[in-house]
Design a protein around this motif. Structure first.
Motif, PDB file in Angstrom:
ATOM      1  N   THR A  86     -16.546  38.044   3.491  1.00 53.81           N
ATOM      2  CA  THR A  86     -17.882  37.462   3.446  1.00 53.81           C
ATOM      3  C   THR A  86     -17.874  36.186   4.270  1.00 53.81           C
ATOM      4  N   MET A  87     -19.062  35.744   4.641  1.00 56.07           N
ATOM      5  CA  MET A  87     -19.166  34.492   5.402  1.00 56.07           C
ATOM      6  C   MET A  87     -18.658  33.332   4.570  1.00 56.07           C
ATOM      7  N   MET A  88     -18.987  33.353   3.285  1.00 54.57           N
ATOM      8  CA  MET A  88     -18.671  32.201   2.437  1.00 54.57           C
ATOM      9  C   MET A  88     -17.186  32.122   2.106  1.00 54.57           C
ATOM     10  N   ARG A  89     -16.560  33.257   1.844  1.00 55.80           N
ATOM     11  CA  ARG A  89     -15.195  33.247   1.315  1.00 55.80           C
ATOM     12  C   ARG A  89     -14.158  33.777   2.286  1.00 55.80           C
ATOM     13  N   GLY A  90     -14.616  34.239   3.457  1.00 51.06           N
ATOM     14  CA  GLY A  90     -13.665  34.757   4.426  1.00 51.06           C
ATOM     15  C   GLY A  90     -13.069  36.077   3.972  1.00 51.06           C
ATOM     16  N   LEU A  91     -11.799  36.293   4.353  1.00 51.87           N
ATOM     17  CA  LEU A  91     -11.102  37.548   4.060  1.00 51.87           C
ATOM     18  C   LEU A  91     -10.298  37.375   2.777  1.00 51.87           C
ATOM     19  N   GLU A  92     -10.597  38.193   1.784  1.00 50.43           N
ATOM     20  CA  GLU A  92      -9.913  38.095   0.493  1.00 50.43           C
ATOM     21  C   GLU A  92      -9.162  39.399   0.211  1.00 50.43           C
ATOM     22  N   LEU A  93      -7.921  39.296  -0.202  1.00 53.05           N
ATOM     23  CA  LEU A  93      -7.166  40.468  -0.627  1.00 53.05           C
ATOM     24  C   LEU A  93      -7.568  40.803  -2.066  1.00 53.05           C
TER      25      LEU A  93
ATOM     26  N   VAL B 118     -18.361  43.055   3.610  1.00 53.02           N
ATOM     27  CA  VAL B 118     -17.678  44.117   4.344  1.00 53.02           C
ATOM     28  C   VAL B 118     -16.329  44.325   3.661  1.00 53.02           C
ATOM     29  N   TYR B 119     -16.047  45.557   3.315  1.00 47.24           N
ATOM     30  CA  TYR B 119     -14.807  45.894   2.624  1.00 47.24           C
ATOM     31  C   TYR B 119     -13.889  46.623   3.607  1.00 47.24           C
ATOM     32  N   PHE B 120     -12.675  46.083   3.738  1.00 48.51           N
ATOM     33  CA  PHE B 120     -11.702  46.668   4.650  1.00 48.51           C
ATOM     34  C   PHE B 120     -10.544  47.278   3.875  1.00 48.51           C
ATOM     35  N   CYS B 121     -10.054  48.359   4.424  1.00 54.54           N
ATOM     36  CA  CYS B 121      -8.817  48.963   3.965  1.00 54.54           C
ATOM     37  C   CYS B 121      -7.794  48.789   5.092  1.00 54.54           C
ATOM     38  N   ALA B 122      -6.554  48.537   4.734  1.00 56.65           N
ATOM     39  CA  ALA B 122      -5.478  48.418   5.724  1.00 56.65           C
ATOM     40  C   ALA B 122      -4.248  49.121   5.177  1.00 56.65           C
TER      41      ALA B 122
ATOM     42  N   ALA C 233       8.925  48.453   6.399  1.00 56.98           N
ATOM     43  CA  ALA C 233       9.834  47.599   7.169  1.00 56.98           C
ATOM     44  C   ALA C 233       9.235  46.228   7.436  1.00 56.98           C
ATOM     45  N   ASN C 234      10.096  45.223   7.459  1.00 56.67           N
ATOM     46  CA  ASN C 234       9.660  43.834   7.400  1.00 56.67           C
ATOM     47  C   ASN C 234       8.740  43.404   8.527  1.00 56.67           C
ATOM     48  N   ASN C 235       8.906  43.934   9.713  1.00 55.59           N
ATOM     49  CA  ASN C 235       8.086  43.445  10.826  1.00 55.59           C
ATOM     50  C   ASN C 235       6.814  44.253  11.010  1.00 55.59           C
ATOM     51  N   GLN C 236       6.589  45.212  10.143  1.00 56.26           N
ATOM     52  CA  GLN C 236       5.454  46.103  10.372  1.00 56.26           C
ATOM     53  C   GLN C 236       4.134  45.435  10.004  1.00 56.26           C
ATOM     54  N   PRO C 237       3.202  45.376  10.956  1.00 55.34           N
ATOM     55  CA  PRO C 237       1.914  44.739  10.686  1.00 55.34           C
ATOM     56  C   PRO C 237       1.010  45.661   9.876  1.00 55.34           C
ATOM     57  N   GLN C 238      -0.061  45.099   9.386  1.00 53.76           N
ATOM     58  CA  GLN C 238      -1.082  45.892   8.729  1.00 53.76           C
ATOM     59  C   GLN C 238      -2.068  46.393   9.784  1.00 53.76           C
ATOM     60  N   HIS C 239      -2.486  47.632   9.613  1.00 53.56           N
ATOM     61  CA  HIS C 239      -3.477  48.239  10.487  1.00 53.56           C
ATOM     62  C   HIS C 239      -4.759  48.405   9.691  1.00 53.56           C
ATOM     63  N   PHE C 240      -5.849  47.914  10.260  1.00 52.07           N
ATOM     64  CA  PHE C 240      -7.118  47.871   9.538  1.00 52.07           C
ATOM     65  C   PHE C 240      -8.051  49.003   9.952  1.00 52.07           C
ATOM     66  N   GLY C 241      -8.833  49.466   8.980  1.00 54.02           N
ATOM     67  CA  GLY C 241      -9.954  50.331   9.287  1.00 54.02           C
ATOM     68  C   GLY C 241     -11.127  49.514   9.795  1.00 54.02           C
ATOM     69  N   ASP C 242     -12.211  50.197  10.155  1.00 55.58           N
ATOM     70  CA  ASP C 242     -13.389  49.508  10.685  1.00 55.58           C
ATOM     71  C   ASP C 242     -14.287  48.931   9.594  1.00 55.58           C
TER      72      ASP C 242
ATOM     73  N   GLU D  25     -13.596  41.775  16.504  1.00 54.17           N
ATOM     74  CA  GLU D  25     -14.845  41.790  17.258  1.00 54.17           C
ATOM     75  C   GLU D  25     -15.988  42.127  16.301  1.00 54.17           C
ATOM     76  N   PRO D  26     -17.218  41.780  16.665  1.00 54.88           N
ATOM     77  CA  PRO D  26     -18.352  42.023  15.761  1.00 54.88           C
ATOM     78  C   PRO D  26     -18.435  43.480  15.315  1.00 54.88           C
ATOM     79  N   GLY D  27     -18.595  43.675  14.025  1.00 53.44           N
ATOM     80  CA  GLY D  27     -18.771  45.016  13.480  1.00 53.44           C
ATOM     81  C   GLY D  27     -17.512  45.852  13.425  1.00 53.44           C
ATOM     82  N   ALA D  28     -16.371  45.246  13.685  1.00 55.14           N
ATOM     83  CA  ALA D  28     -15.125  46.012  13.720  1.00 55.14           C
ATOM     84  C   ALA D  28     -14.110  45.429  12.747  1.00 55.14           C
ATOM     85  N   GLY D  29     -13.023  46.160  12.558  1.00 50.75           N
ATOM     86  CA  GLY D  29     -11.932  45.674  11.725  1.00 50.75           C
ATOM     87  C   GLY D  29     -11.032  44.739  12.500  1.00 50.75           C
ATOM     88  N   LEU D  30      -9.981  44.289  11.854  1.00 48.77           N
ATOM     89  CA  LEU D  30      -9.029  43.394  12.503  1.00 48.77           C
ATOM     90  C   LEU D  30      -8.049  44.222  13.336  1.00 48.77           C
TER      91      LEU D  30
END
Lengths: 114, 112
Positions: free
Chosen positions: A38-45, A89-93, A98-107, B38-43
């Motif tokens: 959200t705009m107010m709280r940013g990205l929250e897990l 906006v709700y994201f799933c990742a 493995a330790n260096n593996q980043p998170q991949h996000f959905g749209d 980017e706007p409207g997209a994920g990270l």
């Protein structure tokens, strides 16, 4: 390769209704994360799973929120009953162990509660 | 506790370099990441650096890590209007939980 797939992309519903958000992680990833932005709280897990087991749900706002991962390829985030302040906006990742593996996000799913 | 801080906004002219800064508190951080939204997209993952490195370069992107000061920066050379986005810094602690701690994001505005 298919990335993290979320559905629906947009959801508009009236307050009090049940909302179900869906996520398919990348095949072979054993971690799954749900975030809210959200705009107010940013990205929250909100919650995350390892091998389908919830590990930390301390970010879940209240009992109206619940998440499940019945198998390695599917997870749901449910809000019942929904309230206007749940609009976000709700994201799933997902990621591998493995330790260096980043998170991949959905749209993401853009949720509007009227 | 673990915390990651970023400035909220940066404005640059097209063609200039952009430097986005990030500070973190967990001295046991193993990997640090930069994501772009980017706007409207994920990270989208841009790059990452292991904590025993000082610098990593990838085309127009340069990551600098000062582990003593717990300071991470992302430099974008020859910034283009397509670089306009929100940039998130994230750190992974020593415990292998898979969890990342994200900053609040820096909005980069590129003026033509």
């Amino acid at each position: 390769d298919a990335g993290v797939i979320q559905s629906p992309r947009h959801e508009v519903t009236e307050m009090g209704q049940e909302v179900t958000l869906r996520c398919k992680p990348i095949s072979g990833h054993d971690y799954l994360f749900w975030y809210r932005q959200t705009m107010m709280r940013g990205l929250e897990l909100l919650i995350y799973f390892n091998n389908n087991v919830p590990i930390d749900d301390s970010g879940m706002p209240e009992d109206r929120f619940s998440a499940k991962m019945p198998n390695a390829s599917f997870s749901t985030l449910k809000i019942q009953p929904s309230e206007p302040r749940d609009s976000a906006v709700y994201f799933c990742a997902s990621s591998r162990t493995a330790n260096n593996q980043p998170q991949h996000f959905g749209d993401g799913t853009r949720l509007s509660i009227l | 506790g673990e915390d990651v801080e970023q400035s909220l906004f940066l404005s640059v002219r097209e063609g200039d370099s952009s430097v986005i800064n990030c500070t973190y508190t967990d001295s046991s951080s193993t990997y640090l990441y930069w994501y772009k939204q980017e706007p409207g997209a994920g990270l989208q993952l841009l790059t990452y650096i292991f904590s025993n490195m000082d610098m990593k370069q990838d085309q127009r992107l340069t990551v600098l890590l000062n582990k003593k000061d717990k300071h991470l920066s992302l430099r974008i050379a020859d910034t283009q209007t397509g670089d306009s986005a929100i940039y998130f810094c994230a750190e992974r602690g020593s415990s292998n939980t898979g969890k990342l701690i994200f900053g609040q994001g820096t909005t980069l505005q590129v003026k033509p």
